[in-house]
Scaffold this active site. Structure first.
Site, PDB file in Angstrom:
ATOM      1  CB  VAL A  65     -47.220   0.088 -79.220  1.00 48.76           C
ATOM      2  CG1 VAL A  65     -48.718   0.334 -79.129  1.00 48.76           C
ATOM      3  CG2 VAL A  65     -46.429   1.308 -78.781  1.00 48.76           C
ATOM      4  CE  LYS A  81     -45.127   0.492 -70.534  1.00 46.45           C
ATOM      5  NZ  LYS A  81     -45.229  -0.071 -71.900  1.00 46.45           N
ATOM      6  NE  ARG A 128     -47.466 -26.644 -67.532  1.00 50.32           N
ATOM      7  CZ  ARG A 128     -47.699 -27.814 -68.124  1.00 50.32           C
ATOM      8  NH1 ARG A 128     -48.476 -27.858 -69.208  1.00 50.32           N
ATOM      9  NH2 ARG A 128     -47.144 -28.931 -67.698  1.00 50.32           N
ATOM     10  CB  CYS A 152     -39.406   0.048 -72.520  1.00 51.19           C
ATOM     11  SG  CYS A 152     -39.879   1.247 -73.754  1.00 51.19           S
TER      12      CYS A 152
HETATM   13  N1  SAJ Z   1     -33.873  -8.652 -75.758  1.00 53.21           N
HETATM   14  C1  SAJ Z   1     -33.018  -9.730 -75.505  1.00 53.21           C
HETATM   15  N2  SAJ Z   1     -33.540 -10.979 -75.474  1.00 53.21           N
HETATM   16  C2  SAJ Z   1     -34.883 -11.214 -75.682  1.00 53.21           C
HETATM   17  C3  SAJ Z   1     -35.734 -10.100 -75.941  1.00 53.21           C
HETATM   18  C4  SAJ Z   1     -35.200  -8.832 -75.981  1.00 53.21           C
HETATM   19  O1  SAJ Z   1     -31.811  -9.553 -75.323  1.00 53.21           O
HETATM   20  O2  SAJ Z   1     -35.289 -12.375 -75.663  1.00 53.21           O
HETATM   21  C5  SAJ Z   1     -33.328  -7.296 -75.743  1.00 53.21           C
HETATM   22  C6  SAJ Z   1     -33.447  -6.570 -77.064  1.00 53.21           C
HETATM   23  O3  SAJ Z   1     -32.318  -6.848 -77.870  1.00 53.21           O
HETATM   24  C7  SAJ Z   1     -33.479  -5.115 -76.618  1.00 53.21           C
HETATM   25  C8  SAJ Z   1     -34.178  -5.186 -75.273  1.00 53.21           C
HETATM   26  O4  SAJ Z   1     -34.096  -6.532 -74.834  1.00 53.21           O
HETATM   27  O5  SAJ Z   1     -32.166  -4.634 -76.398  1.00 53.21           O
HETATM   28  C9  SAJ Z   1     -35.635  -4.729 -75.277  1.00 53.21           C
HETATM   29  O6  SAJ Z   1     -36.248  -5.232 -76.431  1.00 53.21           O
HETATM   30  P1  SAJ Z   1     -37.834  -5.560 -76.418  1.00 53.21           P
HETATM   31  O7  SAJ Z   1     -38.261  -5.783 -77.789  1.00 53.21           O
HETATM   32  O8  SAJ Z   1     -38.091  -6.619 -75.445  1.00 53.21           O
HETATM   33  O9  SAJ Z   1     -38.476  -4.256 -75.763  1.00 53.21           O
HETATM   34  P2  SAJ Z   1     -38.924  -2.821 -76.294  1.00 53.21           P
HETATM   35  O10 SAJ Z   1     -38.322  -1.868 -75.332  1.00 53.21           O
HETATM   36  O11 SAJ Z   1     -38.692  -2.588 -77.726  1.00 53.21           O
HETATM   37  O12 SAJ Z   1     -40.528  -2.874 -76.102  1.00 53.21           O
HETATM   38  C10 SAJ Z   1     -41.023  -3.251 -74.844  1.00 53.21           C
HETATM   39  C11 SAJ Z   1     -42.270  -4.083 -75.086  1.00 53.21           C
HETATM   40  N3  SAJ Z   1     -42.707  -4.656 -73.830  1.00 53.21           N
HETATM   41  C12 SAJ Z   1     -42.926  -5.972 -73.782  1.00 53.21           C
HETATM   42  O13 SAJ Z   1     -42.734  -6.695 -74.744  1.00 53.21           O
HETATM   43  C13 SAJ Z   1     -43.419  -6.502 -72.474  1.00 53.21           C
HETATM   44  C14 SAJ Z   1     -43.377  -3.215 -75.605  1.00 53.21           C
HETATM   45  O14 SAJ Z   1     -44.580  -3.951 -75.686  1.00 53.21           O
HETATM   46  C15 SAJ Z   1     -43.580  -2.041 -74.680  1.00 53.21           C
HETATM   47  O15 SAJ Z   1     -44.658  -1.211 -75.097  1.00 53.21           O
HETATM   48  C16 SAJ Z   1     -42.305  -1.239 -74.645  1.00 53.21           C
HETATM   49  O16 SAJ Z   1     -41.289  -2.071 -74.086  1.00 53.21           O
HETATM   50  C17 SAJ Z   1     -42.563  -0.036 -73.767  1.00 53.21           C
HETATM   51  O17 SAJ Z   1     -42.804   1.034 -74.378  1.00 53.21           O
HETATM   52  O18 SAJ Z   1     -42.623  -0.192 -72.569  1.00 53.21           O
END
Ligand code: SAJ
Length: 467
Positions: free
Chosen positions: A174, A225, A265, A279
């Site tokens: 999530v 995961k 792609r 995470c």
């Molecule tokens: N971020 C970037 N560039 C991007 C995407 C994110 O710099 O293109 C940064 C964000 O600013 C943030 C970090 O990465 O600092 C993580 O942000 P996120 O939204 O990617 O991750 P989380 O930790 O909020 O949620 C993730 C999600 N995993 C995936 O999208 C694969 C969520 O679905 C997981 O459930 C969660 O980790 C978890 O609990 O593992």
């Protein structure tokens, strides 16, 4: 009636017959971002839930039908479940039909996984488990944790995991801000230590999960995961590296990424000042820990992302190199991502610490979502007074429309560094501010020809549609 957000009206065919009208007693251990919504979902969909946590503050709030977690629909779901007596708060587990463990797996300084919370949670249910119970681990874990650590401890109950106890690993996926919706609609991977365990676990979740549930073994589910988050971390590191390369090439990485993603792609991610959260910034290390010799790219991606706060620091120093005396930086946003209140592993907080450690810099942060050194209570236009640089560190919704003319009037040196491609250069520069962007190298970080504010050179040819 339970809140709409929590009711799963259409359930997959499997499992429904077994559970029809059956009210199970479920013990959820760990009432954080994942555990409490999960507990609320089970309560809203026919079960009796005992919520267990080590934090007295959380338990007291739950007892009042409240939560500190800022998540759409969660407060209402918790209030309903507690008022209906479907969800109760307890310090210790009680005998139940199923135990779901949702405790943290922090990372140690050496990047190994701290499994002490899982170990303590599993030990806490030993006095309660009975033949036929289900034990499910949701916490993100290194591959083999369920099979080895969890089952190893459960064996101490005198019951045999896989025969007397059903044991599975069922990770969530999530996104903060969408948790209740995604708990219902996202597909899930269900990893049993044997197939009976996986099927039992899938039946249990079928009371609220509408997404497909894919059955596999526990080690594959644990790795799945980790790989989901590692995929994002590696792609964010690629975007960060592209940003650094494009700065040197004198082009705009955001335009490169935008247009490359027009390929059917290609899905390049976005650069930023680093990766935060409990995470993405953590999970890949669990794979590196297991296979350090082989997980070379995964480890490198982590190091690239962890290097971004310092990279941004160097950009700030270059932009302010001609300022004599103390330099004041106004930082917008301290949380790990936009529109959340979570600051865990925030790269911006690391950047602020580095700035202060540099000497000669003072920092004033603004963020109504979280309090870091007074950031929550500050007004942007007050905070920016006398500042030499305005840093857009987190693209919170409320920072999208700001009055750059008011900002210009208040700044001692009109320099703006955007790390999220959140603002339009034209709009910022029209107010007399010098706009700089992480990943865009055309502008000079030195002083402009007249010795005044650094003058950004022409952006790429991208027009308004580029936002
Ligand atoms: N971020 C970037 N560039 C991007 C995407 C994110 O710099 O293109 C940064 C964000 O600013 C943030 C970090 O990465 O600092 C993580 O942000 P996120 O939204 O990617 O991750 P989380 O930790 O909020 O949620 C993730 C999600 N995993 C995936 O999208 C694969 C969520 O679905 C997981 O459930 C969660 O980790 C978890 O609990 O593992």
């Amino acid at each position: 009636m339970p809140p709409e957000a929590a009711i799963s009206v259409r359930r997959p065919s499997y499992g429904r017959q077994e559970l029809k009208g059956v009210r199970m007693k479920i013990c959820v251990i760990g009432l954080g971002y994942v555990g409490l919504p999960t507990a609320a979902m089970f309560a809203a969909n026919g079960h009796y839930v005992v919520g267990v946590d080590v934090c007295d503050r959380i338990l007291k709030a739950l007892g009042r039908g409240e939560t500190f977690i800022c998540e759409p629909g969660l407060g209402e779901a918790v209030r309903w479940a507690v008022s209906e007596g479907r969800l109760i708060a307890r310090e210790d587990p009680e005998p139940a039909d199923a135990y779901i463990i949702c405790v943290p797996t922090p990372i140690n300084p050496d990047h190994s996984a701290d499994l002490s919370y899982i170990e303590r949670a599993v030990r806490s249910i030993l006095p309660c488990v009975r033949k036929g119970n289900m034990v499910i681990l949701e916490s993100t874990s290194p591959p083999g944790t369920t099979r080895d650590l969890v089952c190893g401890i459960l064996g101490g109950s005198g019951l045999t995991p896989g025969t007397d106890l059903y044991v599975a690993y069922c990770p969530e996926r999530v996104l903060p801000g969408r948790i209740l919706t995604e708990l219902v609609h996202n597909s899930r991977v269900i990893g049993g230590i044997n197939s009976e365990s996986a099927i039992k676990a899938r039946t249990l979740y079928s009371c609220f999960v509408r997404g497909e549930m894919y059955i596999t073994d526990s080690v594959t589910a644990e790795m799945c995961k980790l790989v989901e988050n590692t995929y994002r971390d590696v792609n964010i590191a690629l975007a960060a590296e592209l940003a650094m390369i494009c700065e040197k090439l004198g082009i705009n990485a955001w335009e490169v990424i935008r247009y490359a993603n027009k390929h059917p792609r290609v899905n390049l991610h976005q650069p930023g000042p680093g990766v935060g959260g409990h995470c993405i910034a953590v999970d890949p290390w669990f794979i590196v820990q297991k296979q350090p010799e082989t997980a070379r790219m995964i480890g490198l991606a982590r190091r690239i992302n962890d290097s971004m706060p310092r990279y941004v620091l160097e950009r700030i120093k270059a932009l302010l190199k001609n300022i004599s005396g103390g330099r004041k930086v106004c930082v917008l946003g301290v949380t790990y991502k936009p529109d959340v209140d979570d600051t865990r592993e925030s790269p911006v907080i690391r950047l602020i610490s580095m700035l202060k450690a540099e000497g000669g810099y003072s920092v004033v942060a603004v963020d109504r979502h979280a309090d870091y050194e007074g950031s929550r209570g500050r007004d942007l236009y007050e905070a920016v007074k006398g500042c030499h640089l305005l840093l857009l560190a987190v693209n919170h919704r409320e920072f999208e429309r700001v009055d750059f003319a008011r900002i210009r009037e208040r700044m001692a040196y009109p320099c703006v560094l955007d790390t999220r491609n959140f603002w339009r250069a034209e709009e910022v520069e029209a107010a007399g501010l010098s706009y700089h962007l992480l990943g865009w190298g055309k502008q000079s970080d030195e002083e402009g020809p007249d010795g005044g504010v650094p003058v950004p050179a022409a952006r790429g040819f991208g027009g308004a549609e580029d936002r």
